[in-house]
Design a protein around this motif. Sequence first.
Motif, PDB file in Angstrom:
ATOM      1  N   ASP A  19       0.752  -1.223  -0.079  1.00 25.21           N
ATOM      2  CA  ASP A  19       0.108  -0.114  -0.212  1.00 25.21           C
ATOM      3  C   ASP A  19       0.839   1.263  -0.145  1.00 25.21           C
ATOM      4  N   CYS A  20       2.121   1.219  -0.257  1.00 18.02           N
ATOM      5  CA  CYS A  20       3.078   2.297  -0.516  1.00 18.02           C
ATOM      6  C   CYS A  20       3.280   2.885   0.956  1.00 18.02           C
ATOM      7  N   TYR A  21       3.589   2.238   1.647  1.00 16.84           N
ATOM      8  CA  TYR A  21       4.026   2.844   3.089  1.00 16.84           C
ATOM      9  C   TYR A  21       5.402   2.142   3.366  1.00 16.84           C
ATOM     10  N   CYS A  32       4.389   3.422  10.674  1.00 18.67           N
ATOM     11  CA  CYS A  32       4.359   3.695   9.248  1.00 18.67           C
ATOM     12  C   CYS A  32       4.369   4.728   8.848  1.00 18.67           C
ATOM     13  N   CYS A  33       4.870   5.163   7.646  1.00 21.13           N
ATOM     14  CA  CYS A  33       4.610   6.486   6.997  1.00 21.13           C
ATOM     15  C   CYS A  33       4.499   6.413   5.676  1.00 21.13           C
ATOM     16  N   SER A  34       3.750   7.104   4.937  1.00 19.80           N
ATOM     17  CA  SER A  34       3.316   7.150   3.587  1.00 19.80           C
ATOM     18  C   SER A  34       4.821   7.503   2.883  1.00 19.80           C
ATOM     19  N   CYS A  56       3.977   4.883  -6.418  1.00 25.11           N
ATOM     20  CA  CYS A  56       3.592   5.280  -5.033  1.00 25.11           C
ATOM     21  C   CYS A  56       3.582   6.844  -5.227  1.00 25.11           C
TER      22      CYS A  56
END
Length: 76
Positions: A19-21, A32-34, A56
């Motif tokens: 999910d692109c984290y 987590c961070c994006s 992403c």
Amino acid sequence: GCMMNGKLYPFGNIERTEDCYRCNCNEGGMECCSLFHTPVAYDNKRCKAVFNKKRCDYDVVQKDDPSKECFVYARV
């Protein structure tokens, strides 16, 4: 390991989830961070933001011609 969205990740650093984290998993849980920045200032009458999972990040394109990009004034 740590569970996120039904997937088990190993302890340690995870460079990129599905999910692109970017995350860090340890006994205390998962932080987590994006990896993406959401566009907030663009011509939303003529343009739309479309999430590009391969890069992403969001692509901002013209609604009537998605092959043409739009200028983004700001992202958060």
